[in-house]
Scaffold this active site. Structure first.
Site, PDB file in Angstrom:
ATOM      1  N   ARG A   1       5.094  16.491  12.657  1.00 51.54           N
ATOM      2  CA  ARG A   1       4.477  17.346  11.645  1.00 51.54           C
ATOM      3  C   ARG A   1       3.063  17.752  12.017  1.00 51.54           C
ATOM      4  O   ARG A   1       2.472  18.601  11.340  1.00 51.54           O
ATOM      5  CB  ARG A   1       4.470  16.645  10.285  1.00 51.54           C
ATOM      6  CG  ARG A   1       5.841  16.609   9.622  1.00 51.54           C
ATOM      7  CD  ARG A   1       5.736  16.405   8.136  1.00 51.54           C
ATOM      8  NE  ARG A   1       5.044  17.513   7.497  1.00 51.54           N
ATOM      9  CZ  ARG A   1       4.894  17.633   6.171  1.00 51.54           C
ATOM     10  NH1 ARG A   1       5.374  16.714   5.383  1.00 51.54           N
ATOM     11  NH2 ARG A   1       4.254  18.656   5.654  1.00 51.54           N
ATOM     12  N   LYS A   2       2.507  17.151  13.053  1.00 50.80           N
ATOM     13  CA  LYS A   2       1.159  17.507  13.490  1.00 50.80           C
ATOM     14  C   LYS A   2       1.228  18.650  14.496  1.00 50.80           C
ATOM     15  O   LYS A   2       2.282  18.975  15.033  1.00 50.80           O
ATOM     16  CB  LYS A   2       0.481  16.294  14.116  1.00 50.80           C
ATOM     17  CG  LYS A   2       0.503  15.043  13.243  1.00 50.80           C
ATOM     18  CD  LYS A   2      -0.069  15.291  11.861  1.00 50.80           C
ATOM     19  CE  LYS A   2      -0.199  14.009  11.041  1.00 50.80           C
ATOM     20  NZ  LYS A   2       1.089  13.501  10.552  1.00 50.80           N
ATOM     21  N   LEU A   3       0.060  19.285  14.777  1.00 48.16           N
ATOM     22  CA  LEU A   3       0.064  20.384  15.742  1.00 48.16           C
ATOM     23  C   LEU A   3       0.519  19.901  17.103  1.00 48.16           C
ATOM     24  O   LEU A   3       1.409  20.485  17.724  1.00 48.16           O
ATOM     25  CB  LEU A   3      -1.344  20.990  15.870  1.00 48.16           C
ATOM     26  CG  LEU A   3      -1.742  22.053  14.841  1.00 48.16           C
ATOM     27  CD1 LEU A   3      -2.025  21.418  13.489  1.00 48.16           C
ATOM     28  CD2 LEU A   3      -2.962  22.831  15.327  1.00 48.16           C
TER      29      LEU A   3
END
Length: 381
Positions: A182-184
């Site tokens: 879910r993080k970049l």
């Protein structure tokens, strides 16, 4: 399902495939040279002297608390407005979480909210860059530093955000990062600890590998490895070279990822600006956000409440999520709710939702989301 708009999708491609293939062909897939390279390049990117790769941001936080000297019975001031891992990590070391409220606009702790939560036993503060919005670390440290209280930055969502022109984490004594999908920047699962204290970095690297005096990579490289010793209880918090190889490629993509997300965010902000009862997340005065999450707050003037908007989006086959959780509402931590409550935290938890935000979100699909935001009642019909 082909028309579904997901709330997020990682940006992975051929370069990551090739990097993985190289690791597999090398015959060394555990923690090794690629982890070491990823640590060097990540430390350079966030302007920290040292980086220690781990299995997750949670384990990085766990190690950060240990090397910073937090022990059983110490108090650690944290926001309830964060994923529960922030609070859990405090309990892992036997310390006592003390919840601070957050700024109602940014969702982050401030110097004032931290000061209101300090106790005579406070030994640390965990300041979170919630959803990628940079916490004003200078403001928090102005309260904590004179009292000898260490500030740990939970930068799980912060890669690519800035604080006063510098990368988030650059001004932290110690910080923890996440590479969850879910993080970049993702390695599948994984995390990183960064610090400017050499002794903290050395001990964290020691602890993540069972407390062994000689690493597995060093033993493998030697025909006659020295006998290892174990001088304290350690953990298995090691990142693999497979994950690190992906991380190295992803780190090179980071500037493009941030630029793309900020363009998507600008389109959302322009659309929401004319809708009564909706407030979109924006850059704070002290920095820029990477828009790891793009959230809106639903006010009473809006035609429906937060749950109604989630339903309208779902009817349009658009996946959204309720806003950030409040840890003090969960069973293990309800008894820690301060007597005066946490009004800003509870408002944001109850009234915010996270909209689709990912690198390859097309304008056409974003317009589908915007159409529902402008007419949620009509969308449900």
């Amino acid at each position: 399902m082909s028309d579904r708009i997901n709330v997020m999708m990682p940006w992975l491609g051929r370069e990551e495939e090739e990097a993985l293939a190289e690791v597999i062909a090398s015959g060394w897939v555990a923690q090794g040279p690629r982890v070491a390279r990823f640590e060097r390049e990540f430390a350079s990117a966030v302007r920290s002297r040292y980086a220690v790769a781990t299995t997750s941001c949670t384990t990085a936080l766990h190690l950060a608390l240990i090397v910073a000297g937090i022990r059983e019975g110490d108090h650690v001031v944290i926001p309830s407005f964060s994923f529960i891992a922030t609070t859990n990590a405090v309990r892992y070391v036997g310390a006592h979480p003390v919840f601070a409220d957050v700024d109602p606009v940014t969702g982050n702790v401030t110097g004032d909210t931290v000061a209101a939560a300090l106790t005579p036993r406070t030994r640390a503060v965990i300041a979170v860059d919630q959803g990628g919005v940079p916490v004003d670390l200078d403001d928090v440290r102005a309260v904590a530093d004179p009292a000898g209280i260490v500030v740990i930055e939970d930068a799980a969502c912060g890669a690519g955000s800035t604080l006063r022109g510098c990368p988030v984490g650059a001004g932290a004594e110690i910080a923890a990062w996440s590479f969850h999908p879910r993080k970049l920047l993702t390695t599948g699962e994984g995390g990183m600890l960064t610090t400017n204290h050499q002794s903290w970095a050395v001990r964290a690297a020691h602890l993540r590998e069972h407390g062994m005096s000689v690493s597995a990579a060093e033993r493998h490289a030697s025909a006659l490895p020295p006998a290892e010793t174990y001088d304290e209880v350690g953990y298995n918090f090691r990142m693999t070279d497979l994950q690190a190889a992906v991380g190295i490629v992803q780190l090179g993509r980071l500037p493009e990822m941030v630029a793309r997300r900020r363009r998507i965010a600008a389109r959302y902000q322009a659309a929401v600006d004319g809708v009564h009862g909706l407030r979109a997340v924006t850059d704070p005065p002290h920095g820029t956000t990477n828009y790891q999450s793009f959230w809106v707050e639903v006010d009473d003037e809006y035609p429906t409440d937060r749950e109604g908007l989630l339903e309208a989006l779902a009817v349009a086959d658009i996946s959204a999520r309720r806003g950030i959780m409040a840890a003090h509402r969960q069973a293990p931590y309800r008894h820690l709710t301060p007597p005066e409550g946490l009004p800003a935290t509870e408002r944001l938890t109850d009234r915010t939702l996270i909209l689709p935000m990912f690198h390859h979100l097309s304008d056409a699909n974003q317009d589908r989301v915007i159409d529902v935001l402008r007419d949620p009642v009509g969308g449900r019909r």
